[in-house]
Design a protein around this motif. Structure first.
Motif, PDB file in Angstrom:
ATOM      1  N   THR A 224       0.824  -1.215   0.000  1.00  0.00           N
ATOM      2  CA  THR A 224       0.000   0.000   0.000  1.00  0.00           C
ATOM      3  C   THR A 224       0.857   1.263   0.000  1.00  0.00           C
ATOM      4  O   THR A 224       0.516   2.249  -0.634  1.00  0.00           O
ATOM      5  CB  THR A 224      -0.973   0.036   1.202  1.00  0.00           C
ATOM      6  OG1 THR A 224      -0.232  -0.274   2.372  1.00  0.00           O
ATOM      7  CG2 THR A 224      -2.110  -0.951   1.041  1.00  0.00           C
ATOM      8  N   ASP A 225       1.988   1.219   0.690  1.00  0.00           N
ATOM      9  CA  ASP A 225       2.920   2.362   0.652  1.00  0.00           C
ATOM     10  C   ASP A 225       3.414   2.597  -0.769  1.00  0.00           C
ATOM     11  O   ASP A 225       3.546   3.733  -1.223  1.00  0.00           O
ATOM     12  CB  ASP A 225       4.168   2.095   1.511  1.00  0.00           C
ATOM     13  CG  ASP A 225       3.878   2.145   2.993  1.00  0.00           C
ATOM     14  OD1 ASP A 225       2.699   1.981   3.351  1.00  0.00           O
ATOM     15  OD2 ASP A 225       4.827   2.328   3.776  1.00  0.00           O
ATOM     16  N   ILE A 226       3.735   1.506  -1.424  1.00  0.00           N
ATOM     17  CA  ILE A 226       4.262   1.619  -2.795  1.00  0.00           C
ATOM     18  C   ILE A 226       3.179   2.203  -3.699  1.00  0.00           C
ATOM     19  O   ILE A 226       3.445   3.098  -4.506  1.00  0.00           O
ATOM     20  CB  ILE A 226       4.769   0.255  -3.312  1.00  0.00           C
ATOM     21  CG1 ILE A 226       5.907  -0.254  -2.422  1.00  0.00           C
ATOM     22  CG2 ILE A 226       5.232   0.366  -4.770  1.00  0.00           C
ATOM     23  CD1 ILE A 226       6.383  -1.661  -2.736  1.00  0.00           C
ATOM     24  N   GLU A 227       1.964   1.725  -3.522  1.00  0.00           N
ATOM     25  CA  GLU A 227       0.870   2.238  -4.362  1.00  0.00           C
ATOM     26  C   GLU A 227       0.612   3.724  -4.088  1.00  0.00           C
ATOM     27  O   GLU A 227       0.354   4.483  -5.015  1.00  0.00           O
ATOM     28  CB  GLU A 227      -0.402   1.412  -4.146  1.00  0.00           C
ATOM     29  CG  GLU A 227      -0.317   0.088  -4.900  1.00  0.00           C
ATOM     30  CD  GLU A 227      -1.364  -0.934  -4.462  1.00  0.00           C
ATOM     31  OE1 GLU A 227      -1.316  -2.058  -4.990  1.00  0.00           O
ATOM     32  OE2 GLU A 227      -2.207  -0.609  -3.589  1.00  0.00           O
ATOM     33  N   ALA A 228       0.730   4.102  -2.831  1.00  0.00           N
ATOM     34  CA  ALA A 228       0.541   5.517  -2.494  1.00  0.00           C
ATOM     35  C   ALA A 228       1.634   6.362  -3.151  1.00  0.00           C
ATOM     36  O   ALA A 228       1.375   7.436  -3.692  1.00  0.00           O
ATOM     37  CB  ALA A 228       0.572   5.704  -0.977  1.00  0.00           C
ATOM     38  N   TYR A 229       2.864   5.835  -3.130  1.00  0.00           N
ATOM     39  CA  TYR A 229       3.967   6.550  -3.782  1.00  0.00           C
ATOM     40  C   TYR A 229       3.674   6.703  -5.275  1.00  0.00           C
ATOM     41  O   TYR A 229       3.830   7.786  -5.852  1.00  0.00           O
ATOM     42  CB  TYR A 229       5.289   5.797  -3.573  1.00  0.00           C
ATOM     43  CG  TYR A 229       6.432   6.413  -4.340  1.00  0.00           C
ATOM     44  CD1 TYR A 229       7.229   7.396  -3.770  1.00  0.00           C
ATOM     45  CD2 TYR A 229       6.699   6.040  -5.665  1.00  0.00           C
ATOM     46  CE1 TYR A 229       8.256   7.989  -4.481  1.00  0.00           C
ATOM     47  CE2 TYR A 229       7.715   6.634  -6.391  1.00  0.00           C
ATOM     48  CZ  TYR A 229       8.496   7.599  -5.794  1.00  0.00           C
ATOM     49  OH  TYR A 229       9.501   8.191  -6.508  1.00  0.00           O
ATOM     50  N   GLU A 230       3.225   5.616  -5.881  1.00  0.00           N
ATOM     51  CA  GLU A 230       2.943   5.660  -7.331  1.00  0.00           C
ATOM     52  C   GLU A 230       1.848   6.670  -7.641  1.00  0.00           C
ATOM     53  O   GLU A 230       1.938   7.430  -8.598  1.00  0.00           O
ATOM     54  CB  GLU A 230       2.541   4.265  -7.833  1.00  0.00           C
ATOM     55  CG  GLU A 230       3.735   3.326  -7.931  1.00  0.00           C
ATOM     56  CD  GLU A 230       3.378   1.950  -8.472  1.00  0.00           C
ATOM     57  OE1 GLU A 230       2.273   1.443  -8.140  1.00  0.00           O
ATOM     58  OE2 GLU A 230       4.198   1.389  -9.220  1.00  0.00           O
ATOM     59  N   ALA A 231       0.829   6.687  -6.786  1.00  0.00           N
ATOM     60  CA  ALA A 231      -0.282   7.618  -7.019  1.00  0.00           C
ATOM     61  C   ALA A 231       0.214   9.061  -6.946  1.00  0.00           C
ATOM     62  O   ALA A 231      -0.220   9.920  -7.707  1.00  0.00           O
ATOM     63  CB  ALA A 231      -1.376   7.379  -5.985  1.00  0.00           C
ATOM     64  N   ALA A 232       1.167   9.327  -6.063  1.00  0.00           N
ATOM     65  CA  ALA A 232       1.646  10.699  -5.886  1.00  0.00           C
ATOM     66  C   ALA A 232       2.711  11.104  -6.905  1.00  0.00           C
ATOM     67  O   ALA A 232       2.816  12.265  -7.267  1.00  0.00           O
ATOM     68  CB  ALA A 232       2.208  10.859  -4.472  1.00  0.00           C
ATOM     69  N   HIS A 233       3.520  10.139  -7.372  1.00  0.00           N
ATOM     70  CA  HIS A 233       4.693  10.509  -8.164  1.00  0.00           C
ATOM     71  C   HIS A 233       4.697  10.023  -9.602  1.00  0.00           C
ATOM     72  O   HIS A 233       5.429  10.556 -10.423  1.00  0.00           O
ATOM     73  CB  HIS A 233       5.966   9.972  -7.512  1.00  0.00           C
ATOM     74  CG  HIS A 233       6.290  10.640  -6.227  1.00  0.00           C
ATOM     75  ND1 HIS A 233       5.813  10.194  -5.020  1.00  0.00           N
ATOM     76  CD2 HIS A 233       7.031  11.736  -5.955  1.00  0.00           C
ATOM     77  CE1 HIS A 233       6.250  10.968  -4.058  1.00  0.00           C
ATOM     78  NE2 HIS A 233       6.985  11.923  -4.593  1.00  0.00           N
ATOM     79  N   VAL A 234       4.022   8.952  -9.880  1.00  0.00           N
ATOM     80  CA  VAL A 234       4.260   8.320 -11.180  1.00  0.00           C
ATOM     81  C   VAL A 234       3.179   8.682 -12.199  1.00  0.00           C
ATOM     82  O   VAL A 234       2.008   8.605 -11.881  1.00  0.00           O
ATOM     83  CB  VAL A 234       4.346   6.788 -11.004  1.00  0.00           C
ATOM     84  CG1 VAL A 234       4.620   6.131 -12.348  1.00  0.00           C
ATOM     85  CG2 VAL A 234       5.466   6.455 -10.025  1.00  0.00           C
TER      86      VAL A 234
END
Ligand code: SF4
Lengths: 193, 479
Positions: A183-193
């Motif tokens: 979920t952390d990784i997905e949150a990062y992706e949502a914010a940055h990618v």
């Protein structure tokens, strides 16, 4: 977790992964069976198992053990993890050197092969001990992060990061950990990618 | 309250001088583990046939998919033949490995530029030429020369197969932040000296392990004046001094190279991206753990004489004497010269050569081939020398043909083969026979690297081309 064993001295600097496992043995698609090709070109004349190079240390029956002691800059060159697989499959649990190449160090840890970095002086002590007596031993304590030259009694501390140490001792796997924080990784992706 | 802490943040960011590396690194940390590595996000993952099969097997065992197939690109390069690529691969194990890659890419939905595809080629050649590699990215591949992509101002480095599996599974890696080194090369390169000579010179100065534990930024006027392809040659060999990777700040040269490439941003996206990329520079006064200053005018065409890339000397130089080395280095040095069949104290110039290999992810791009062609035009290779030119990609091969380079090579007696890693690591049939000397534009002169017993001398494409014509190690400046 302790590794207490006799050791095999490989007093050569800059041992690259092309020597540990030559490229022609990288064609396999599984992780098994690389041990028999470990240091292949240093072990045999003309790639012939019937013609061992008697002056190569792995072919000297006087030396045995689960620990390989090598000179500076061990594992440099190619990123092939096959080098770590070959050492592990051959029967090594630890490699001791005064300096390891970065990628090799990671590959080794990911395969439960412990890289132990020691000072030049400590390494000198290990060469001296085995020169005197091929049965010389090393004792490694992973929890305490200590390595002992059993002959001289000299003890040194070695570095290993806390996360990796925990993985090693408990048999944990990086991927399980990363999947657990998806979920952390997905949150990062949502914010940055 | 909120406002205050925001101001403080901005203040901290402003006052803290950051390196180019810091800027990219910070942006990609997903999560920091106490006392351990960071969870590091990967923007592009390149895979090839040799270091990926066990990783895909791992996914199967775990029953999970590739997390981001859209950020993953595959090609077949290490193991492929460089003649008759339209025919099935003859060697069974090589064929199986390439087939396995095709099978895995199909099963997991990964784009594959396999044999026969117009984009196929060495993984570090195709990423840049297709515009997949872009400034500010994090890029990994199960291959140590991934550092090549650093030429665009990326954090790019090689990983092992367990890590390939990690990135396939999660698009992340566990990474500890390395130390940082800046290598400045200022001044003007002398005629006949190329970027390959710069990097061989640097490695000879700091040794094959001199940058272990570091990420390197290359800077200085001599680096700024290089073309993109020449910059890639430098970053490519960062690993040969032990560095995790090397990078160069992007600039107009970078943007001009990328503009219009297949996967580069287009239209208004392009302008926005370029504006963002312009911020990717090391702040003035940012601190490095180590900094080196070299003078471009000191660099001569370089050749290696030993069995690691740090064992390089100017082409006019002498192989060192054992007595000039430290006691503990002597054994390895002796072993190395014995393998190479060379004498301490001897000149390298004039050494007989049997093979010339112009290729590999270090020097197989169109500029390399153009440089070689410009030199050999109207000349002939020496009689007893075999010369292989192996383009880095299908696109380079096609361009070489279109520009008439193939004709020039053929007239000189050079063979232009098909793209792949080839004799750089001798996994396919392109091996140098035992005891033979090969002057090679690749990056490694390790024992047996180009074939069992093969003796490799690393050099620039120009120096290799000169040796092809004379049959011996030659100073290009003598022409
Ligand atoms: S050309 Fe050589 S160094 Fe480059 S990726 Fe292929 S094998 Fe590795």
């Amino acid at each position: 977790m302790k590794i207490n064993s006799r050791y095999i001295p490989l007093n050569i600097e800059n041992v690259d992964t092309d020597q540990i496992i030559p490229a022609r043995f990288l064609k396999a698609t599984s992780r098994d069976g690389f041990g028999k090709n470990l240091f292949r070109d240093w072990r045999y004349h003309n790639d012939d198992e019937g013609q061992p190079k008697t002056d190569f240390v792995l072919n000297n029956p006087a030396y045995q053990g689960k620990i390989l002691v090598a000179a500076k800059n061990f594992g440099c060159g190619s990123s092939r993890e096959h080098a770590a697989w070959a050492l592990k499959d051959y029967g090594f649990d630890a490699v001791v050197s005064s300096f390891f190449a970065d990628i090799f160090k990671n590959n080794a840890l990911n395969n439960f092969l412990l890289p132990v970095q020691v000072s030049d002086e400590f390494l000198e002590g290990l060469w001296a001990a085995i020169d005197q007596n091929p049965d010389a031993e090393i004792a490694i304590d992973v929890e305490q992060q200590t390595i002992t030259n059993v002959t001289s009694g000299e003890i040194a501390h070695f570095d290993i990061n806390a996360y990796k140490k925990n993985c090693l001792i408990n048999g944990y796997d990086d991927i399980d950990f990363l999947l657990s924080i998806r979920t952390d990784i997905e949150a990062y992706e949502a914010a940055h990618v | 309250m909120q406002k205050n802490s925001l101001t403080l943040d901005v203040f901290c960011l402003k006052s803290k001088k950051m390196t180019l590396f810091d800027k990219i690194w910070n942006k990609h940390v997903v999560h920091a583990i106490e006392g351990g590595p960071s969870v590091f996000y990967i923007d592009r993952h390149f895979i090839h046939e040799v270091t990926s099969p066990q990783a895909f097997d791992g996914l199967r065992k775990r029953g999970i998919p590739v997390a981001r197939p859209d950020k993953t690109v595959a090609t077949a390069d290490h193991n492929v033949p460089t003649v008759d690529q339209h025919l099935p691969i003859r060697e069974t194990l090589s064929r199986m490995q390439v087939e396995k890659l095709t099978e895995n890419c199909a099963a997991f939905g990964v784009e594959l530029y396999g044999l026969g595809h117009p984009f196929q080629g060495i993984v570090h050649v195709i990423g840049p030429e297709l515009g997949i590699t872009q400034p500010g990215m994090t890029i990994v591949c199960g291959d140590s020369h991934t550092s090549t992509h650093g030429a665009f101002g990326t954090i790019a480095f090689g990983i092992g197969t367990s890590e390939v599996e990690m990135v396939l599974a999660t698009q992340c890696l566990l990474q500890s932040k390395p130390k940082q080194m800046r290598i400045n090369v200022d001044g003007v390169l002398q005629p006949g000296v190329t970027s390959k000579d710069i990097i061989l010179y640097i490695i000879s100065k700091i040794s094959a392990s001199g940058a272990t534990g570091y990420f390197v930024e290359y800077a200085g006027s001599a680096i700024r004046n290089l073309s993109m392809e020449a910059r890639m040659t430098i970053c490519n060999m960062s690993i040969e001094m032990g560095a995790r990777g090397g990078l160069i700040a992007p600039d107009e040269t970078t943007f001009n190279y990328l503009k219009g490439r297949k996967f580069a941003p287009q239209g208004t996206d392009w302008d926005a991206k370029v504006a963002e990329w312009r911020t990717l520079v090391t702040d003035t006064d940012a601190q490095f753990d180590q900094e080196l200053h070299l003078v471009a005018e000191d660099i001569q065409p370089m050749v290696t004489y030993g069995t690691n890339p740090g064992m390089g000397i100017p082409v006019t130089g002498l192989i060192p004497e054992e007595s000039s080395l430290e006691e503990k280095e002597r054994l390895s040095f002796r072993k190395s010269l014995e393998y190479m069949g060379l004498q301490q104290g001897a000149a390298i110039k004039g050494q007989k050569i049997d093979y010339v290999f112009i290729g590999s992810c270090t020097n197989s791009r169109i500029e390399d081939l153009r440089q070689v062609a410009a030199f050999v035009q109207g000349k002939q290779k020496a009689n007893d020398v075999e010369v292989w030119i192996v383009p880095g990609s299908k696109q380079v091969e096609e361009q070489a043909k279109a520009e008439g380079l193939r004709t020039i090579f053929e007239q000189a007696g050079f063979q232009l083969r098909q793209p792949g890693c080839s004799a750089c690591l001798g996994m396919n049939e392109d091996k140098i026979p035992a005891g033979k000397y090969c002057i090679s534009t690749s990056n490694r002169n390790f024992e047996g690297r180009q074939g069992q017993g093969a003796r490799t001398l690393l050099a620039s494409p120009l120096t290799a081309a000169a040796a092809a014509v004379t049959g011996v190690v030659t100073d290009i400046r003598d022409f």
